[in-house]
Design an enzyme around this catalytic site. Sequence first.
Site, PDB file in Angstrom:
ATOM      1  N   GLY A  82     -37.876  37.671  13.169  1.00 32.74           N
ATOM      2  CA  GLY A  82     -38.185  37.496  13.908  1.00 32.74           C
ATOM      3  C   GLY A  82     -38.043  35.636  13.183  1.00 32.74           C
ATOM      4  N   SER A  83     -39.621  34.961  12.301  1.00 34.02           N
ATOM      5  CA  SER A  83     -40.184  33.542  12.254  1.00 34.02           C
ATOM      6  C   SER A  83     -39.347  32.786  11.228  1.00 34.02           C
ATOM      7  CB  SER A  83     -41.552  32.768  12.026  1.00 34.02           C
ATOM      8  OG  SER A  83     -41.882  34.067  13.264  1.00 34.02           O
ATOM      9  N   THR A  84     -38.423  33.863  10.657  1.00 29.67           N
ATOM     10  CA  THR A  84     -37.588  33.295   9.425  1.00 29.67           C
ATOM     11  C   THR A  84     -36.447  32.549  10.221  1.00 29.67           C
ATOM     12  OG1 THR A  84     -36.782  35.369   9.483  1.00 29.67           O
ATOM     13  CG2 THR A  84     -37.916  34.603   7.678  1.00 29.67           C
ATOM     14  N   PHE A  85     -36.554  32.613  11.492  1.00 30.67           N
ATOM     15  CA  PHE A  85     -35.005  31.979  12.255  1.00 30.67           C
ATOM     16  C   PHE A  85     -35.229  30.221  12.450  1.00 30.67           C
ATOM     17  CE2 PHE A  85     -31.479  34.171  14.715  1.00 30.67           C
ATOM     18  CZ  PHE A  85     -31.553  35.604  13.441  1.00 30.67           C
TER      19      PHE A  85
END
Length: 568
Positions: free
Chosen positions: A282-285
């Site tokens: 998810g948004s950790t990318f």
Amino acid sequence: MATIIVQPGGARAGRQRVSLTAIAHNRLMLLLILFMAVTTVLIGRLLWVGVFAHGATGDDALSAFLPARADIVDRNGVPLARTMDAYSVAVRPSKLIGEPAELARKLHEIFPDEAEAVFYKKLTGRGWAYLRRRAMPEQVAAVNALGEIGIEFPREKERLYPQRTLAAHVLGFAPNADGVGGMGVESAFNDRLTDAALRGQPFAISIDSRVQGALESELYAQMVAQHAKGAGGIILDANTGEVIAMASIPVFDPNKLQNYAGKSCSQSPLCNQMVQARYELGSTFKPISIAAAMDHGVVTSMSKRYDATAPIPIGGFRIKDDHAMGRWINVPETLVHSSNIATARIADEMGAAPMQQIFRALHFDGRAPIELKEQAGTIWPSNWGRITTMTVSYGHGIAVTPLHLASAYAALVNGGIYRPATLRKLEPGEAPQGQRVYSAATSARMRQLLRLIVAAGTGRSADAKGFRVGGKTGSAEKPEDGRYNKSSLVTTFAAAFPMDNPRYVVLTMMDGATSAIGLRTAAWTAAPVVKRVIERTGPMLGVMPDERRDVDISDLTSLLWKPKGEAE
């Protein structure tokens, strides 16, 4: 005058006795010499066998005095695995004189973790059987006090793990003292642990048992409190790649292995989900993708704005934000508010080739570089069209392990250098040179942005005071039966500290957790664990809290939109 004549026979008798004594002495000396000669020959033969008969395997005469397998210790010398003479308890049913049912009851009292029925079955069996492997001395004494002649106490070389479940997934196990390691360090470094030239020296790994204990404790507490299915975490040295701690829960005890054959990774406690399970993170990318856009000249200014007024229709579905902004937003706002829409627009402007380039440089296209043999590969998109480029930028459509992400964040904050993770304790100056994947300027800017996310964005609950924490939340729906399960989230928080001079990356993950007020996203589940872990482990790692120091993010905070009337 009288003359006394002495017969000479007495003198001859005395001389004869002296001669017999000398002969006896000589014979004893001869026997002693023969005995010594035979002993010398036997010792020489044993030495010859020890030196030459095993020469092909690298053993020598002294190897018999060495343990069959080297000890494993943590980076501070704390024993984690040892080979020693262990006590066992066994039974010969045919020789029992007591009543099996009564003996089974008493054995269960001594070993309460084993069912009474299991003991009864062995006591009434047909042949010799173990009642307990790796028994403690006090347990052996208690069994011996039963006075049963049919119970025996064989001594065997055993591989023992004195810290029990601590770092079990890292250590793995060895079925017996001189066998081949089954997983973890025991398997990855089997040659080093059994090398006759080295097995007398403990093998130091990168793990710090104090930090490992704190990480496991906090993960387990959160898992229980939020009714999660599982949890995991990694603490990585951002500048050397050394794994300081790695935890996967549920755990197992390598001293008492169970058979988990046929179970999937998600079902087996033996599965190290930090390297064996792959996730859409998810948004950790988003920081990874935006940093790539900076290096490729797409993001040239923090004030550059992107249209987040409405979802993006593409490929039959829409890219949307969980919390719609309804306006144009800049780069700091994109990360602070975790906008899928703006991140996708940045990726679309950058194109597929640069996105693939950075992901390959971070080893997202294969197994994570680390010594462990049990690793999962990644799920790499088969088609890198426009829609893939946009979705992978915010962590959907590509699946990697948590270790992949931790190593990527190390490169993101340490000046832009990617170094492979390692379980070896590295000496000063021994860290690999690594590969540059981001420019130093981009890395410096990302340290500011990550700190901003914790100071003013979705990562507030990870803000351990004085430790200058920076990081990013990620919440992703789990794919099940070819579609996403909206009611089951894997939540992640990837962080680093202290951000003014990053030394450690801390990653935590929760599977299916729900906060006390019913919220399931990473800000409420994974991020608070990072805060508590850093507060506990920072001083152990030589990082003391200092609220007088911080990263200067004033030029970024001024770009954040504030409602009219709110003080600047």
